[in-house]
Design a protein around this motif. Structure first.
Motif, PDB file in Angstrom:
ATOM      1  N   ILE A  11       0.924  -1.219  -0.072  1.00 39.90           N
ATOM      2  CA  ILE A  11       0.039   0.055  -0.035  1.00 39.90           C
ATOM      3  C   ILE A  11       0.813   1.315  -0.184  1.00 39.90           C
ATOM      4  O   ILE A  11       0.505   2.300  -0.477  1.00 39.90           O
ATOM      5  CB  ILE A  11      -0.970   0.076   1.333  1.00 39.90           C
ATOM      6  N   ALA A  12       2.017   1.218   0.703  1.00 42.56           N
ATOM      7  CA  ALA A  12       3.042   2.313   0.669  1.00 42.56           C
ATOM      8  C   ALA A  12       3.477   2.678  -0.686  1.00 42.56           C
ATOM      9  O   ALA A  12       3.566   3.732  -1.074  1.00 42.56           O
ATOM     10  CB  ALA A  12       4.001   1.988   1.706  1.00 42.56           C
ATOM     11  N   LEU A  13       3.877   1.473  -1.319  1.00 45.75           N
ATOM     12  CA  LEU A  13       4.489   1.573  -2.891  1.00 45.75           C
ATOM     13  C   LEU A  13       3.392   2.016  -3.695  1.00 45.75           C
ATOM     14  O   LEU A  13       3.965   2.694  -4.332  1.00 45.75           O
ATOM     15  CB  LEU A  13       5.001   0.496  -3.180  1.00 45.75           C
ATOM     16  N   GLU A  14       2.305   1.429  -3.423  1.00 42.55           N
ATOM     17  CA  GLU A  14       1.032   1.995  -4.362  1.00 42.55           C
ATOM     18  C   GLU A  14       1.042   3.499  -4.232  1.00 42.55           C
ATOM     19  O   GLU A  14       0.759   4.422  -5.326  1.00 42.55           O
ATOM     20  CB  GLU A  14      -0.384   1.588  -3.833  1.00 42.55           C
ATOM     21  N   SER A  15       0.845   4.201  -2.971  1.00 46.97           N
ATOM     22  CA  SER A  15       0.779   5.618  -2.581  1.00 46.97           C
ATOM     23  C   SER A  15       1.978   6.238  -3.260  1.00 46.97           C
ATOM     24  O   SER A  15       1.576   7.485  -3.683  1.00 46.97           O
ATOM     25  CB  SER A  15       0.784   5.989  -1.238  1.00 46.97           C
ATOM     26  N   SER A  16       3.034   5.873  -3.120  1.00 52.47           N
ATOM     27  CA  SER A  16       4.259   6.425  -3.565  1.00 52.47           C
ATOM     28  C   SER A  16       4.408   6.506  -5.234  1.00 52.47           C
ATOM     29  O   SER A  16       4.724   7.492  -5.735  1.00 52.47           O
ATOM     30  CB  SER A  16       5.611   5.781  -3.033  1.00 52.47           C
ATOM     31  N   ALA A  17       3.735   5.506  -5.735  1.00 50.90           N
ATOM     32  CA  ALA A  17       3.847   5.324  -7.159  1.00 50.90           C
ATOM     33  C   ALA A  17       2.651   6.411  -7.676  1.00 50.90           C
ATOM     34  O   ALA A  17       3.115   7.260  -8.592  1.00 50.90           O
ATOM     35  CB  ALA A  17       3.451   4.017  -7.664  1.00 50.90           C
ATOM     36  N   LYS A  18       1.832   6.653  -6.756  1.00 50.75           N
ATOM     37  CA  LYS A  18       0.731   7.617  -7.292  1.00 50.75           C
ATOM     38  C   LYS A  18       1.239   9.085  -7.384  1.00 50.75           C
ATOM     39  O   LYS A  18       1.072   9.796  -8.275  1.00 50.75           O
ATOM     40  CB  LYS A  18      -0.632   7.260  -6.346  1.00 50.75           C
ATOM     41  N   LYS A  19       2.022   9.179  -6.206  1.00 52.90           N
ATOM     42  CA  LYS A  19       2.462  10.658  -6.014  1.00 52.90           C
ATOM     43  C   LYS A  19       3.481  10.706  -7.062  1.00 52.90           C
ATOM     44  O   LYS A  19       3.834  11.953  -7.588  1.00 52.90           O
ATOM     45  CB  LYS A  19       3.127  10.790  -4.526  1.00 52.90           C
ATOM     46  N   ALA A  20       4.404  10.003  -7.544  1.00 51.33           N
ATOM     47  CA  ALA A  20       5.490  10.050  -8.363  1.00 51.33           C
ATOM     48  C   ALA A  20       4.805  10.141  -9.621  1.00 51.33           C
ATOM     49  O   ALA A  20       5.421  11.133 -10.669  1.00 51.33           O
ATOM     50  CB  ALA A  20       6.209   8.686  -8.559  1.00 51.33           C
ATOM     51  N   MET A  21       3.854   9.504 -10.073  1.00 49.18           N
ATOM     52  CA  MET A  21       3.150   9.818 -11.374  1.00 49.18           C
ATOM     53  C   MET A  21       2.611  11.248 -11.470  1.00 49.18           C
ATOM     54  O   MET A  21       2.647  11.977 -12.323  1.00 49.18           O
ATOM     55  CB  MET A  21       2.116   8.795 -11.623  1.00 49.18           C
ATOM     56  N   GLU A  22       2.032  11.773 -10.282  1.00 50.57           N
ATOM     57  CA  GLU A  22       1.366  13.230 -10.158  1.00 50.57           C
ATOM     58  C   GLU A  22       2.625  14.320 -10.426  1.00 50.57           C
ATOM     59  O   GLU A  22       2.299  15.200 -10.969  1.00 50.57           O
ATOM     60  CB  GLU A  22       0.780  13.344  -8.798  1.00 50.57           C
ATOM     61  N   LEU A  23       3.712  13.748 -10.049  1.00 51.72           N
ATOM     62  CA  LEU A  23       4.688  14.690 -10.212  1.00 51.72           C
ATOM     63  C   LEU A  23       5.482  14.578 -11.661  1.00 51.72           C
ATOM     64  O   LEU A  23       6.366  15.397 -11.583  1.00 51.72           O
ATOM     65  CB  LEU A  23       5.900  14.351  -8.963  1.00 51.72           C
ATOM     66  N   GLY A  24       4.904  13.718 -12.435  1.00 51.07           N
ATOM     67  CA  GLY A  24       5.467  13.591 -13.735  1.00 51.07           C
ATOM     68  C   GLY A  24       6.623  12.719 -14.069  1.00 51.07           C
ATOM     69  O   GLY A  24       7.085  12.524 -15.067  1.00 51.07           O
ATOM     70  N   PHE A  25       6.571  11.505 -13.124  1.00 48.64           N
ATOM     71  CA  PHE A  25       7.532  10.594 -13.432  1.00 48.64           C
ATOM     72  C   PHE A  25       6.934   9.219 -14.074  1.00 48.64           C
ATOM     73  O   PHE A  25       5.929   9.129 -14.042  1.00 48.64           O
ATOM     74  CB  PHE A  25       8.132   9.990 -11.850  1.00 48.64           C
ATOM     75  N   GLU A  26       7.728   8.521 -15.004  1.00 44.91           N
ATOM     76  CA  GLU A  26       7.511   7.458 -15.572  1.00 44.91           C
ATOM     77  C   GLU A  26       7.546   6.472 -14.262  1.00 44.91           C
ATOM     78  O   GLU A  26       8.854   6.402 -14.037  1.00 44.91           O
ATOM     79  CB  GLU A  26       8.150   7.131 -16.702  1.00 44.91           C
ATOM     80  N   THR A  27       6.749   5.841 -13.806  1.00 44.81           N
ATOM     81  CA  THR A  27       6.857   4.949 -12.466  1.00 44.81           C
ATOM     82  C   THR A  27       6.717   3.553 -12.700  1.00 44.81           C
ATOM     83  O   THR A  27       5.740   3.157 -13.106  1.00 44.81           O
ATOM     84  CB  THR A  27       5.754   5.637 -11.266  1.00 44.81           C
ATOM     85  N   HIS A  28       7.456   2.866 -11.937  1.00 43.06           N
ATOM     86  CA  HIS A  28       7.530   1.374 -12.144  1.00 43.06           C
ATOM     87  C   HIS A  28       7.770   0.818 -10.371  1.00 43.06           C
ATOM     88  O   HIS A  28       8.800   1.329  -9.828  1.00 43.06           O
ATOM     89  CB  HIS A  28       8.642   0.701 -12.872  1.00 43.06           C
TER      90      HIS A  28
END
Length: 172
Positions: A11-28
């Motif tokens: 869940i922490a990684l899902e939230s981190s991924a969501k924030k990274a995408m919002e910040l404009g990162f291609e996230t994996h």
């Protein structure tokens, strides 16, 4: 009786991924099951970085979770996240496009007030320029004192929760 999982490393990684995408990162999100020694973990992270180059205009954010282990030697001060970050700093030296954060979600790492540390391509070089040998601190498991001198500590205070560790690698 019902059990509800309200927090986990996934869940922490899902939230981190969501924030990274919002910040404009291609996230994996790569994994939430790291359990190996820090050197094996670092090699896995570095291999993953080498295989993930930005595909467009966006920098890449790679997310890893779990809890690496460290065999303590010496009489230093630190924790697995600081040790992993320091080890990675020695391996990404001169790779201008990489920044890595290693931190515990509980806000502490080992018996210290730091959750972990963030490093980039300049961390080890700046240390050497100051007369600080990263390998000395690695061999003595003294990553806390290394980052006290060089900078890079992540200090959050106790978060009141613990869903293992998170490692974030940014590749530009």
């Amino acid at each position: 009786m019902h059990n509800y999982i309200i927090g986990s490393n996934g869940i922490a990684l899902e939230s981190s991924a969501k924030k990274a995408m919002e910040l404009g990162f291609e996230t994996h999100t790569v994994t939430d099951s790291i359990q190996e020694d820090v050197t094996e973990t670092a090699n896995f992270i570095l291999k993953t970085i080498d295989n993930q180059k930005p595909t467009g205009n966006k920098p890449v954010c790679l997310l890893f979770g779990g809890e690496p282990t460290v065999k303590v030697s010496g009489k230093g001060l630190g924790g697995r996240n600081q040790h992993l970050a320091l080890y990675l700093a020695t391996k990404i030296c001169c790779k201008k496009n990489i920044t890595i954060l290693c931190a515990g979600t509980d806000g502490t790492d080992g018996p210290t007030d730091a959750a972990g540390a963030v490093v980039d391509y300049e961390t080890a070089t700046k240390a050497v320029e100051k007369g600080i040998d990263p390998n000395h601190y690695l061999s003595n498991c003294d990553s806390y004192r290394f980052f006290q001198q060089v900078g890079g500590h992540i200090i959050t205070g106790n978060t009141g929760t613990n869903v293992m560790d998170i490692i974030v690698a940014i590749v530009q």
